[in-house]
Design an enzyme around this catalytic site. Structure first.
Site, PDB file in Angstrom:
ATOM      1  N   TRP B 102       0.819  -1.207   0.000  1.00 13.28           N
ATOM      2  CA  TRP B 102       0.000   0.000   0.000  1.00 13.28           C
ATOM      3  C   TRP B 102       0.849   1.252   0.000  1.00 13.28           C
ATOM      4  O   TRP B 102       0.587   2.192  -0.764  1.00 13.28           O
ATOM      5  CB  TRP B 102      -1.015  -0.029   1.152  1.00 13.28           C
ATOM      6  N   ASP B 171      -2.303   6.695   5.929  1.00 13.45           N
ATOM      7  CA  ASP B 171      -3.321   5.795   5.387  1.00 13.45           C
ATOM      8  C   ASP B 171      -3.718   4.820   6.497  1.00 13.45           C
ATOM      9  O   ASP B 171      -3.040   3.834   6.745  1.00 13.45           O
ATOM     10  CB  ASP B 171      -2.747   5.035   4.195  1.00 13.45           C
ATOM     11  N   LYS B 195     -12.845  -1.825   5.817  1.00 16.61           N
ATOM     12  CA  LYS B 195     -12.198  -2.700   6.790  1.00 16.61           C
ATOM     13  C   LYS B 195     -12.766  -2.459   8.191  1.00 16.61           C
ATOM     14  O   LYS B 195     -13.364  -3.348   8.784  1.00 16.61           O
ATOM     15  CB  LYS B 195     -10.690  -2.495   6.740  1.00 16.61           C
TER      16      LYS B 195
END
Lengths: 359, 359
Positions: B102, B171, B195
């Site tokens: 990511w 993030d 999530k």
């Protein structure tokens, strides 16, 4: 109890679709979890995604050389995506028809990235009609030609498809799937889902393959149609529940007889309301008869002092969301695919009764 | 029957949230329609939107000079949005920590718009740890400093917040709402919902107000935090159902005791699994003990020939979605807030039994 819902968007969904979603919300097909709770790359969800695309392709007879994308956001996101994806081919100019608020927003965003030639505008009569094709001055070189086949706020719908030289781009947010589309006349079609497709937060893009190589070099990844196409709309995690629900709507549409049946139905529903408006001494339509939308029917009361009372009584009668857009006032009944004929019959009966009581 | 779901995302949602959504899916609070079928600007939905924001602010004690935005898309969308929103203040350079897939994607997208200084990377040991702060070389002038507090794929979590000169950007897609956050140490925080917040298709942004004036001039409208902030995240039609469901999750979190309770719970759940992995001769964790994630626990079998059998038997036992990310293989159990302790207990019991049978 479900009421009749005339909301312009996010709009009414077919009841059988909501019932199925409700039934399997916690336990989807015996899998022990919700469709919202699985990976977008799982075989289960891939099946949902692919079936939705295939049903959508079937409904609109989309040829193989057009890609179908399911993207985040709605029409507003595409107002930027269009110039970013099409101004990189050497021409930073586009033709636009200005027919009201949505066309206006599209023009404003495109103007930030290139030259916009407004070929026609209906601003002279308060955006109450779709301009005829005869007076247009198309650009000699244009990256694309953009128009809004149905203006949700003004209630204006084109009754023809423009014949133009540049790739034709259309915002069909509010009338997609309500009639057959001659796809090959278009370069790109887009529609936010929340009117005739599904819930808000997803948009469908139909784009001719050869247009995928014209993006500006610094286009943000999330706006890039080519990346989305190559990744099956899964370069990022897509809005899976919205995609699933859109797929259920496509299945429902097929079961109803497809877009041809929806077209017949839309003529019946809107016809009933327009005929009433034209007969009435109290209610009227501000839109030019040749350009009246089958999807969004704005109307006004002879005495706007009665607007609030009309809305209150309508709501008490079980007729929801008839208030016009905050920018134009008055009333608006949106008659998308999921709004049944009975809803329009109930609305017209209520309006006739209201007129009798106040006139 | 609901099963235990360890999906990395879109991930398990709290059962009471799904039950409430199910109950009111067709008739929301007696209104005669679904929450999906009303205008985002209606008083009913405005109440949903505002309550969700307030609950989120309460949960994370977000100070008034930070804006909270609900935007379309997820982390991938923000990988572009960050440089577009922060490179317009005169400095087109940013510091990034590279900790895996990511972070890598974020770096790649930012590099398209300016200079990226990778201050630290854990690539040398296959992204199995969070780099310590002592060896960093921060840029003298940097528009922001970006890191990924929890790498969903690698299962690596920072156990500290970097102290840096530039506005800190994080993030938090996979660990937001799982512990208290010292918000004032951050310039901007973002998280895809799928999530620890809600369904996919919506992301939450927390941004310090003074950073809203640093956008590049040609930023696409849909990526612009300032426009979103000024419009209450309604410059375009937001994903209303995802926003509503996120709000229900926030209410559920509050009822559970908030992020402090989630933190305790996450230590208990992940501790149970890590202790088992460390005791086992057959299963093991590839992640450095000091950087092990409380949310995503990758693990491997001593004999990868048994991977498929393990996954099959797990699924038969009612333990779903334990397969590791396609890029790294092995297994991964994601233990987000909605995954109960009983799920981890069942997983550990199954793993112990499996080990006994195959070892």
């Amino acid at each position: 109890m479900r009421k009749f819902n005339f909301c312009a968007g996010p709009a009414a969904l077919p009841e059988p679709v909501l019932l199925q979603a409700q039934q399997e919300l916690l336990d989807w097909g015996g899998r022990g979890c919700s469709v919202m709770e699985v990976s977008h790359r799982s075989p289960e969800f891939t099946e949902v995604a692919e079936r939705a695309e295939q049903d959508f392709r079937d409904l609109l007879s989309i040829p193989a050389h057009y890609k179908v994308l399911f993207v985040q956001g709605g029409a507003t996101g595409q107002f930027s995506a269009i110039p970013w994806n099409l101004f990189g081919g050497g021409v930073k100019r586009a033709d636009y028809i200005h027919t009201g608020q949505w066309a206006g927003k599209a023009i404003k965003e495109a103007s930030r990235y290139g030259e916009v030639n407004v070929v026609a505008s209906s601003e002279d009569r308060n955006f109450s009609y779709a301009p005829a094709a005869d007076a247009w001055q198309e650009s000699d070189r244009s990256a694309y030609f953009h128009y809004t086949p149905n203006e949700t706020i003004g209630g204006v719908e084109f009754n023809y498809v423009p014949e133009v030289k540049a790739p034709l781009v259309a915002d069909m947010s509010s009338n997609i799937l309500s009639k057959a589309i001659p796809i090959e006349k278009f370069g790109m079609i887009y529609a936010g889902a929340q009117k005739n497709i599904g819930p808000s937060g997803i948009a469908v893009v139909i784009v001719r393959e050869d247009l995928l190589d014209r993006a500006m070099s610094d286009i943000p990844r999330s706006l890039n149609w080519k990346i989305a196409a190559e990744a099956g709309s899964m370069d990022n995690t897509p809005p899976t529940f919205a995609w699933y629900l859109s797929g259920l709507v496509f299945q429902w549409l097929k079961a109803q007889g497809g877009v041809e049946a929806m077209y017949e139905q839309s003529l019946k529903k809107s016809g009933l309301l327009y005929e009433f408006l034209d007969r009435s001494d109290f209610f009227s339509s501000p839109v030019d008869p040749a350009s009246r939308s089958r999807m969004n029917v704005p109307f006004v009361l002879a005495d706007e002092q009665l607007d609030a009372r009309f809305l209150n009584e309508a709501e008490e009668t079980g007729l929801l969301n008839l208030k016009g857009h905050r920018s134009v006032g008055g009333m608006r009944a949106s008659l998308y695919n999921a709004v049944p004929l009975e809803a329009v019959e109930a609305l017209v009966a209520f309006m006739a009764d209201f007129e009798k009581r106040v006139a």
